[in-house]
Design a protein around this motif. Sequence first.
Motif, PDB file in Angstrom:
ATOM      1  N   LEU A 296       0.840  -1.197   0.000  1.00 51.48           N
ATOM      2  CA  LEU A 296       0.000   0.000   0.000  1.00 51.48           C
ATOM      3  C   LEU A 296       0.868   1.237   0.000  1.00 51.48           C
ATOM      4  O   LEU A 296       2.079   1.156   0.179  1.00 51.48           O
ATOM      5  N   GLY A 297       0.244   2.394  -0.128  1.00 50.32           N
ATOM      6  CA  GLY A 297       0.972   3.617   0.122  1.00 50.32           C
ATOM      7  C   GLY A 297       1.170   3.745   1.629  1.00 50.32           C
ATOM      8  O   GLY A 297       0.338   3.276   2.411  1.00 50.32           O
ATOM      9  N   PRO A 298       2.265   4.346   2.085  1.00 49.74           N
ATOM     10  CA  PRO A 298       2.487   4.528   3.528  1.00 49.74           C
ATOM     11  C   PRO A 298       1.313   5.249   4.179  1.00 49.74           C
ATOM     12  O   PRO A 298       0.784   6.222   3.634  1.00 49.74           O
ATOM     13  N   GLY A 299       0.899   4.777   5.347  1.00 51.32           N
ATOM     14  CA  GLY A 299      -0.275   5.315   6.026  1.00 51.32           C
ATOM     15  C   GLY A 299      -0.290   6.822   6.174  1.00 51.32           C
ATOM     16  O   GLY A 299      -1.313   7.467   5.949  1.00 51.32           O
TER      17      GLY A 299
ATOM     18  N   PHE B 152       3.761  -2.676  -7.196  1.00 50.14           N
ATOM     19  CA  PHE B 152       2.451  -3.318  -7.091  1.00 50.14           C
ATOM     20  C   PHE B 152       1.472  -2.450  -6.309  1.00 50.14           C
ATOM     21  O   PHE B 152       0.281  -2.469  -6.571  1.00 50.14           O
ATOM     22  N   ALA B 153       1.966  -1.688  -5.343  1.00 52.62           N
ATOM     23  CA  ALA B 153       1.097  -0.836  -4.526  1.00 52.62           C
ATOM     24  C   ALA B 153       0.423   0.242  -5.369  1.00 52.62           C
ATOM     25  O   ALA B 153      -0.609   0.778  -4.968  1.00 52.62           O
ATOM     26  N   LEU B 154       0.985   0.540  -6.526  1.00 49.48           N
ATOM     27  CA  LEU B 154       0.417   1.565  -7.399  1.00 49.48           C
ATOM     28  C   LEU B 154      -0.798   1.054  -8.160  1.00 49.48           C
ATOM     29  O   LEU B 154      -1.477   1.825  -8.843  1.00 49.48           O
ATOM     30  N   THR B 155      -1.083  -0.236  -8.059  1.00 57.52           N
ATOM     31  CA  THR B 155      -2.147  -0.840  -8.859  1.00 57.52           C
ATOM     32  C   THR B 155      -3.357  -1.278  -8.037  1.00 57.52           C
ATOM     33  O   THR B 155      -4.331  -1.758  -8.616  1.00 57.52           O
ATOM     34  N   PHE B 156      -3.325  -1.122  -6.719  1.00 54.16           N
ATOM     35  CA  PHE B 156      -4.419  -1.603  -5.862  1.00 54.16           C
ATOM     36  C   PHE B 156      -5.450  -0.527  -5.599  1.00 54.16           C
ATOM     37  O   PHE B 156      -5.114   0.642  -5.453  1.00 54.16           O
ATOM     38  N   GLY B 157      -6.692  -0.939  -5.496  1.00 57.83           N
ATOM     39  CA  GLY B 157      -7.766  -0.047  -5.107  1.00 57.83           C
ATOM     40  C   GLY B 157      -8.666   0.324  -6.257  1.00 57.83           C
ATOM     41  O   GLY B 157      -8.310   0.156  -7.425  1.00 57.83           O
ATOM     42  N   PRO B 158      -9.840   0.847  -5.926  1.00 51.08           N
ATOM     43  CA  PRO B 158     -10.768   1.313  -6.962  1.00 51.08           C
ATOM     44  C   PRO B 158     -10.101   2.412  -7.790  1.00 51.08           C
ATOM     45  O   PRO B 158      -9.388   3.260  -7.242  1.00 51.08           O
ATOM     46  N   PRO B 159     -10.317   2.408  -9.108  1.00 48.00           N
ATOM     47  CA  PRO B 159      -9.603   3.359  -9.985  1.00 48.00           C
ATOM     48  C   PRO B 159      -9.665   4.816  -9.544  1.00 48.00           C
ATOM     49  O   PRO B 159      -8.650   5.510  -9.573  1.00 48.00           O
ATOM     50  N   GLU B 160     -10.839   5.300  -9.109  1.00 45.93           N
ATOM     51  CA  GLU B 160     -10.944   6.720  -8.754  1.00 45.93           C
ATOM     52  C   GLU B 160     -10.146   7.035  -7.487  1.00 45.93           C
ATOM     53  O   GLU B 160      -9.504   8.083  -7.395  1.00 45.93           O
ATOM     54  N   LEU B 161     -10.153   6.123  -6.519  1.00 42.57           N
ATOM     55  CA  LEU B 161      -9.363   6.331  -5.301  1.00 42.57           C
ATOM     56  C   LEU B 161      -7.876   6.162  -5.585  1.00 42.57           C
ATOM     57  O   LEU B 161      -7.045   6.881  -5.038  1.00 42.57           O
ATOM     58  N   ARG B 162      -7.543   5.213  -6.426  1.00 42.56           N
ATOM     59  CA  ARG B 162      -6.138   4.959  -6.763  1.00 42.56           C
ATOM     60  C   ARG B 162      -5.546   6.171  -7.470  1.00 42.56           C
ATOM     61  O   ARG B 162      -4.450   6.603  -7.151  1.00 42.56           O
TER      62      ARG B 162
ATOM     63  N   GLU C 266      -1.879  10.731  -7.449  1.00 38.23           N
ATOM     64  CA  GLU C 266      -1.645  12.172  -7.614  1.00 38.23           C
ATOM     65  C   GLU C 266      -1.135  12.786  -6.316  1.00 38.23           C
ATOM     66  O   GLU C 266      -0.250  13.649  -6.330  1.00 38.23           O
ATOM     67  N   HIS C 267      -1.701  12.332  -5.214  1.00 34.04           N
ATOM     68  CA  HIS C 267      -1.278  12.818  -3.890  1.00 34.04           C
ATOM     69  C   HIS C 267       0.190  12.457  -3.629  1.00 34.04           C
ATOM     70  O   HIS C 267       0.973  13.306  -3.187  1.00 34.04           O
ATOM     71  N   LEU C 268       0.571  11.221  -3.925  1.00 33.29           N
ATOM     72  CA  LEU C 268       1.966  10.806  -3.741  1.00 33.29           C
ATOM     73  C   LEU C 268       2.892  11.629  -4.630  1.00 33.29           C
ATOM     74  O   LEU C 268       3.970  12.053  -4.197  1.00 33.29           O
ATOM     75  N   LEU C 269       2.467  11.864  -5.848  1.00 34.12           N
ATOM     76  CA  LEU C 269       3.279  12.657  -6.771  1.00 34.12           C
ATOM     77  C   LEU C 269       3.465  14.082  -6.244  1.00 34.12           C
ATOM     78  O   LEU C 269       4.572  14.624  -6.263  1.00 34.12           O
TER      79      LEU C 269
END
Length: 178
Positions: free
Chosen positions: A17-20, A72-82, A87-90
Amino acid sequence: MSTEERATLLRWWEPMLGPGLLQTEGYARAVLQGGWLSDEVVDRALQVRRERRAATVDRPKPPTFSAIINEFALTFGPPELRREQLEHLLELSQRPKIQILVVPRSAGLHAGRQGAFVLATLPAGRRAGYVDDQLRGRVVTDGGDLDQLEISWEIVSGLALPVQPSRDLLRRAVDDHE
């Protein structure tokens, strides 16, 4: 004051996942609701996370924060949330005290796949770690255990792409959602 609040450097490895502390509220809520937690427990966990984030990465003089995530963490979750999360990580990766690196899929199997952990460097060179599992998280202060986490950090950081290629990979992941 918590270990995170006292830290001068936080190093966070996250294979799934992304870091909490770097998650958007929507992404964090989806992760937490993926279990069998009640809405009240999820709401409280999100409040605690907001407080932790305010006391660390969003404080006026934040610690240096180095996050390494698996591609792999970049590919998990519903598309709109992902997409929102990517974008937030970027955006966060542009902050001067936040570094986000990505371990590419091509890295294969390695010691970091055994699980997420955080290493905190505290004033006067003291250290602490944190590991999490399905039941609970635990603070690590034993020197030998910290040494093992340091070795794991060295392994995953050696496998990670440098800063700009990591940002490029994040950008491509965002663009894949357009």
